[in-house]
Design a protein around this motif. Structure first.
Motif, PDB file in Angstrom:
ATOM      1  N   LEU A  11      23.579  46.489   5.754  1.00  0.00           N
ATOM      2  CA  LEU A  11      23.959  45.112   6.051  1.00  0.00           C
ATOM      3  C   LEU A  11      23.919  44.284   4.779  1.00  0.00           C
ATOM      4  N   ASP A  12      25.024  43.643   4.508  1.00  0.00           N
ATOM      5  CA  ASP A  12      25.153  42.748   3.361  1.00  0.00           C
ATOM      6  C   ASP A  12      24.683  41.344   3.778  1.00  0.00           C
ATOM      7  N   ILE A  13      24.930  40.364   2.910  1.00  0.00           N
ATOM      8  CA  ILE A  13      24.290  39.045   3.039  1.00  0.00           C
ATOM      9  C   ILE A  13      24.577  38.273   4.323  1.00  0.00           C
ATOM     10  N   ASN A  45      18.492  45.468  -3.233  1.00  0.00           N
ATOM     11  CA  ASN A  45      18.263  44.303  -4.107  1.00  0.00           C
ATOM     12  C   ASN A  45      19.501  44.092  -4.974  1.00  0.00           C
ATOM     13  N   ASP A  46      20.189  42.993  -4.719  1.00  0.00           N
ATOM     14  CA  ASP A  46      21.427  42.679  -5.436  1.00  0.00           C
ATOM     15  C   ASP A  46      21.183  41.412  -6.255  1.00  0.00           C
ATOM     16  N   MET A  47      22.111  41.041  -7.094  1.00  0.00           N
ATOM     17  CA  MET A  47      22.144  39.744  -7.799  1.00  0.00           C
ATOM     18  C   MET A  47      20.882  39.497  -8.635  1.00  0.00           C
ATOM     19  N   THR A 105      19.050  48.961  -6.444  1.00  0.00           N
ATOM     20  CA  THR A 105      19.070  47.777  -7.304  1.00  0.00           C
ATOM     21  C   THR A 105      20.369  47.713  -8.084  1.00  0.00           C
ATOM     22  N   ARG A 106      20.836  46.481  -8.344  1.00  0.00           N
ATOM     23  CA  ARG A 106      22.021  46.357  -9.193  1.00  0.00           C
ATOM     24  C   ARG A 106      21.605  46.201 -10.656  1.00  0.00           C
ATOM     25  N   SER A 107      20.515  45.463 -10.872  1.00  0.00           N
ATOM     26  CA  SER A 107      20.075  45.249 -12.250  1.00  0.00           C
ATOM     27  C   SER A 107      18.923  46.202 -12.558  1.00  0.00           C
ATOM     28  N   GLY A 120      27.867  48.495  -9.329  1.00  0.00           N
ATOM     29  CA  GLY A 120      28.324  47.138  -9.055  1.00  0.00           C
ATOM     30  C   GLY A 120      29.765  47.055  -8.581  1.00  0.00           C
ATOM     31  N   ASP A 121      30.355  45.906  -8.880  1.00  0.00           N
ATOM     32  CA  ASP A 121      31.633  45.554  -8.255  1.00  0.00           C
ATOM     33  C   ASP A 121      32.826  46.183  -8.970  1.00  0.00           C
ATOM     34  N   ASN A 122      33.036  47.458  -8.744  1.00  0.00           N
ATOM     35  CA  ASN A 122      34.191  48.144  -9.332  1.00  0.00           C
ATOM     36  C   ASN A 122      35.462  47.773  -8.575  1.00  0.00           C
TER      37      ASN A 122
HETATM   38  C1  NOJ Z   1      27.629  41.430  -5.140  1.00  0.00           C
HETATM   39  C2  NOJ Z   1      27.429  42.907  -4.962  1.00  0.00           C
HETATM   40  O1  NOJ Z   1      27.714  43.583  -6.149  1.00  0.00           O
HETATM   41  C3  NOJ Z   1      28.260  43.391  -3.804  1.00  0.00           C
HETATM   42  O2  NOJ Z   1      28.074  44.757  -3.640  1.00  0.00           O
HETATM   43  C4  NOJ Z   1      27.894  42.624  -2.559  1.00  0.00           C
HETATM   44  O3  NOJ Z   1      28.708  43.022  -1.504  1.00  0.00           O
HETATM   45  C5  NOJ Z   1      28.064  41.135  -2.791  1.00  0.00           C
HETATM   46  N1  NOJ Z   1      27.272  40.722  -3.917  1.00  0.00           N
HETATM   47  C6  NOJ Z   1      27.630  40.324  -1.568  1.00  0.00           C
HETATM   48  O4  NOJ Z   1      26.299  40.527  -1.323  1.00  0.00           O
END
Ligand code: NOJ
Length: 974
Positions: free
Chosen positions: A416-418, A537-539, A597-599, A613-615
């Motif tokens: 589940l995303d945000i 854990n994103d952002m 984690t993204r970072s 990340g956002d490819n």
């Molecule tokens: C940025 C993330 O890299 C992406 O995977 C995510 O869907 C969006 N933030 C929204 O949370």
């Protein structure tokens, strides 16, 4: 400036696929990088250039244990500024070089290593420094073949192996620690009393003053961005003034360098300076939310691991530059067999670890000795993860699960995303769409699956949000440059604040939030979750929409008074570190956590997985994702993958099928998609693509034992799971730049995912003196003294996949709905014979979820095939007891019992099939050691010992009914 609104707009308008380059600095837009490159240019222009730094021999001391060389350092250009140097040799031969300003006006940030290292490294007690007039030297190593030399005038640190230079610090004289200074008053502010001569106008007065207090010429004439710096609409107040750190690191005998993730670029790092550089910008390390990033660039991405390998056929060496601030790295190759690098960091002490190798395997041991190994994931985490921004309701999740089951496709985790969170207040479910989060999770768990839910580090600033309010009450938030006011920035949740995880007071508090039971006293805990919920854990760069370079102002203040600039690249790691601890201690007894984690930073591998990340949904991004996974693996982070399908865009079925192949052969396998993309769950595909993806998913699941064994190896030795060619074949120069094919752990599996549209064939490079078998067709390929490229069929349903002769693979071939339900499934062993009809393989198993493996509750087997007459003898033996003297394992080996309770619980888990490739002759009889005669089938073909290529012979032994966890022998007579 990018604000939340523009993100939301993306939901409505077509995606424009281009990085907003102007959001991010180039080197010439970063004052200290500009200064660093200018210094390098000045040094290059002056042939007689010598580093101004010298070791003050009078101040030199060798510590009583002989372990450390400590000395004062002077700069001829700033005679009044003092520096201190310390060089230590660790037990495993790693050399640590530290230098700092002594009694400076301020203190440089010196804590980067403390966040990265697992412990204070043990110092060698076997070193004897020999101090001469010009240098101090220490010879060490089992064969006394390694030497470290500290030259005094100018200061230079060199390591040697067998008399050959390996790593040289400050060989080109670019070392520069900008000392702390006081700000000179602006011309107009020069007080009357300081005007040196009467009658001078202010401008002349300033010239006189400058002449009296010159800046060293190699720092340039101007005080370039010393005290304030503006980028776009942001001004960095830089209260400490200039404090950058420049260092050249040369590898005079190594022509290839790898690592320093994360960049969307080739694994073999390219030149950024010199005659005809490939890139003109240095590789940048500054954790950033680089929206719609380029597929071939040195731009910063979300994480930074300042680790570089240097490689030649002779040896591998590496360095870890423990710095937490923004860092730029220039690379040049003065010749094909040497590499020059120049590291320019905004702040921090010099703290460099030199790893002596000499093999890639040694480097991984040395690096993981410093920063730890990849955490062993739960077994289900190696299954397939289904994500999208967003599954919009609990019923949506249920329906996605149902459709996977209807399509008979395995999956382990729904994400589940945000949008699950009310107003993006993480932990707080949106009751309209997720009225029953616990029941939803239980429904998923009832099918032996898990959920992963996103928790971002920006907290909505409203007193009705308990997480924010508790952080305020405890004084845990990051502060503005005044050091007292709460920092406010803009992110998904609107006006937000950030918890300062550098503050130890935040640690225990953060762990309480994840408890699934009530803590009473109005304290918040996540009662609306269960132990089957894991975390994303994103952002955490941190990404801040209205901040400079979409991040936090550098003059913000953290615990201990450090500025954000000092620790920016470490910031994201602390968030996933604490989250993984919180998930571990959530249950009693603890369970293995899962945190994506993204970072990240050096050491992040201890806390979970990362993704790239956002490819974009393009072929270029699919291809570069593989290179990024390999580069992260070089940085010690083994549990990595890219968004399958590409985050942005709508991949067509062909691209999606290829991307599933890439994902299924990545350590971390997750499909994800942006909120405005079309739904693309694999069951939505039409035929024939649907079946293709189903087969790919099933192949991943059949190979889970191979992945798990590779992760176990990574978690004990530091060796990567996705293993580049130069790591697997360090002497095979022809493969040093390969980054589109790689090996899976030590299994002998070699994969080359296809990343070109319309491809029907692929070319795969095979290293010298080996046999490889095509995994599907059993075609046998053979190489002689030279490696060679072979062309293989690669229609959309096909993946170039090979088994190296000499390997034994353990797979589980029964299609299942999730990894957790496979734990007692029988095994197939695939024996790929080498030229001498031998093979070996390993299998590691444990319960997959707890930490009981640390108490020896494991099964670790070795399977062997040896020539026996014209036939072979296959056997299985316990490997843990064989390794009692090896120190690589965390298991308390001395108390290890091969018949541990876990192993006993697998007594009835059997081998249901043995497949042998390349056997020379048709068997006459096959028996087990207990005398039982076995059924088999044999298809004649090329034997491993013949000097021919073609389809290999195939022997299938049916149901040998031997246990996977016990010793046995099978004799194949021929
Ligand atoms: C940025 C993330 O890299 C992406 O995977 C995510 O869907 C969006 N933030 C929204 O949370």
């Amino acid at each position: 400036m990018r604000v939340l609104g523009s993100f939301l707009l993306l939901a409505a308008v077509p995606v424009t696929l281009a990085v907003k380059s102007h959001d991010f600095k180039t080197c010439s837009q970063a004052g200290f990088c500009r200064r660093g490159r200018a210094l390098s240019a000045r040094a290059a222009q002056h042939e007689s250039w010598r580093s101004p730094y010298t070791v003050d021999a009078d101040s030199l001391t060798i510590s009583t244990d002989q372990a450390s060389f400590i000395a004062g350092v002077k700069s001829s250009l700033y005679p009044n500024i003092k520096f201190g140097l310390e060089v230590r040799v660790h037990e495993d031969g790693v050399v640590r070089v530290k230098m700092d300003e002594v009694d400076g006006l301020r203190k440089r940030y010196d804590e980067a290593a403390s966040w990265a290292l697992i412990a204070d490294p043990k110092i060698s007690n076997n070193i004897k420094w020999k101090v001469g007039k010009k240098d101090a030297r220490a010879v060490y190593g089992a064969k006394k073949d390694v030497e470290v030399v500290v030259s005094f005038e100018p200061l230079k640190v060199t390591t040697f192996r067998n008399g050959k230079e390996q790593v040289v610090l400050n060989g080109r004289g670019l070392l520069h620690l900008e000392h702390f200074r006081t700000k000179e008053p602006a011309v107009a502010e020069i007080p009357e009393s300081e005007v040196p001569e009467e009658g001078l106008d202010v401008e002349d007065a300033q010239k006189v003053l400058k002449a009296a207090k010159p800046t060293a010429w190699f720092e340039g004439e101007e005080e370039d961005a010393y005290w304030e710096e503006t980028f776009s609409s942001w001004t960095d107040s830089k209260p400490k003034g200039p404090e950058s750190l420049s260092l050249d690191i040369t590898f005079p005998n190594h022509g290839h360098v790898y690592g320093i993730p994360q960049h969307a670029s080739s694994l073999d790092l390219r030149t950024t300076t010199g005659e005809s550089p490939y890139y003109t910008e240095p590789y940048r390390l500054y954790n950033a939310d680089t929206f719609e990033y380029l597929a071939d660039s040195t731009m910063s991405l979300y994480g930074s691991i300042p680790v570089m390998h240097a490689h030649s056929t002779d040896s591998t060496v590496a360095i870890f530059n423990a710095v937490g601030s923004e860092t730029w790295i220039d690379i040049a190759h003065p010749s094909a067999s040497s590499t020059e690098t120049h590291w320019i960091s905004e702040s921090g002490i010099l703290d460099v670890f030199i790893m002596p190798g000499p093999t890639p395997k040694d480097i991984f041991a040395q690096y993981s000795g410093l920063t730890g190994t990849q955490a062993l994931p739960a077994d289900w985490a190696l299954g397939y993860h289904q994500c999208r921004w967003n599954y919009v309701s609990s019923d949506d999740v249920r329906s996605v699960q149902q459709k996977f089951d209807e399509a008979d496709m395995p999956v382990d985790v729904f994400w589940l995303d945000i949008e699950y969170a009310e107003e993006h207040k993480y932990f707080i479910w949106d009751k309209k769409t997720f009225p029953d989060p616990v029941e939803m999770t239980n429904d998923v768990a009832a099918a032996s699956r898990k959920m992963v839910v996103i928790i971002d580090p920006h907290f909505k600033r409203t007193s009705s949000y308990p997480v924010y309010q508790e952080a305020v009450d405890r004084g845990l938030l990051v502060r503005q440059k005044d050091g007292t006011s709460e920092y406010e920035g803009w992110c998904w949740s609107g006006s937000s604040a950030w918890v300062d995880f550098f503050n130890p007071a935040a640690w225990d508090w953060w762990k309480t939030l994840f408890k699934t039971y009530s803590l009473g006293d109005d304290k918040f805990s996540w009662t609306q979750s269960t132990d089957d919920v894991y975390i994303w854990n994103d952002m955490n760069e941190p990404s801040i929409f209205n901040g400079p370079e979409i991040s936090m102002p550098r003059d913000n203040v953290h615990h201990g008074g450090w500025e954000h600039r000092d620790l920016h690249n470490i910031n994201g790691m602390l968030f996933s570190n604490l989250t993984s601890q919180a998930i571990t201690v959530r249950s009693d007894p603890p369970k293995r956590p899962f945190v994506l984690t993204r970072s990240f930073y050096a050491g992040s591998q201890r806390f979970g997985a990362m993704w790239t990340g956002d490819n974009l949904g393009t072929w270029e991004h699919m291809a570069v994702g593989i290179k990024m996974v390999l580069a992260n693996s070089i940085g010690g982070f083994a549990f990595t993958g890219s968004d399958v399908g590409g985050f942005f865009g709508n991949p067509d079925p062909e691209m999606l099928v290829r991307w599933y192949h890439v994902g299924a052969f990545s350590p971390f396998f997750r499909a994800h998609a942006h909120i405005d993309t079309k739904r693309r769950e694999p069951y939505l595909l039409a035929e024939p693509h649907k079946t293709m993806v189903k087969n790919i998913l099933r192949r991943r699941y059949s190979m889970l034992p191979i992945w798990y064994t590779a992760f176990r190896e990574a978690s004990t030795t530091g060796l990567p799971v996705a293993r580049p060619h130069y790591v697997a074949f360090p002497k095979d120069e022809a493969g040093f730049s390969l980054d589109d094919q790689y090996f899976i752990g030590s299994s002998g599996l070699l994969v080359k995912p296809v990343t070109e549209k319309g491809a029907t064939k692929a070319s795969v490079y095979l290293p010298p003196n080996e046999i490889f078998y095509d995994y599907d067709s059993y075609s046998l390929y053979r190489t002689a003294a030279q490696g060679k490229s072979v062309e293989v069929a690669a229609e959309l349903s096909q993946l170039p996949l090979f088994i190296q002769g000499g390997s034994i693979l353990s797979t589980r071939e029964r299609p299942r709905r999730s990894a957790s339900v496979m734990r007692r499934d029988p095994f197939t062993l695939q024996v790929a014979l080498d030229k001498s009809s031998s093979a070996r393989g390993e299998l590691y198993l444990d319960d997959g979820v707890t930490f009981n493996h640390e108490q020896g509750q494991i099964v670790w087997r070795e399977f062997r095939s040896e020539k026996s007459g014209k036939g072979i003898k296959l056997s299985s033996r316990d490997l843990t007891t064989q390794n009692l003297n090896s120190a690589v394992d965390s298991v308390a080996l001395t108390t290890y019992d091969a018949a541990n309770a876990y192993a006993q619980s697998l007594a009835s888990v059997r081998v249901e099939r043995v497949v042998v490739l390349g056997l020379g002759a048709k068997p006459t009889k096959i028996t087990t050691s207990t005398g039982k005669e076995l059924q088999w089938e044999y298809v004649p073909g090329i034997s491993s010992s013949e000097k021919k290529e073609g389809t290999a012979s195939l022997l299938v032994i049916k149901d040998p009914a031997v246990s996977i966890a016990s010793d046995w022998e099978i004799v194949v007579q021929a």
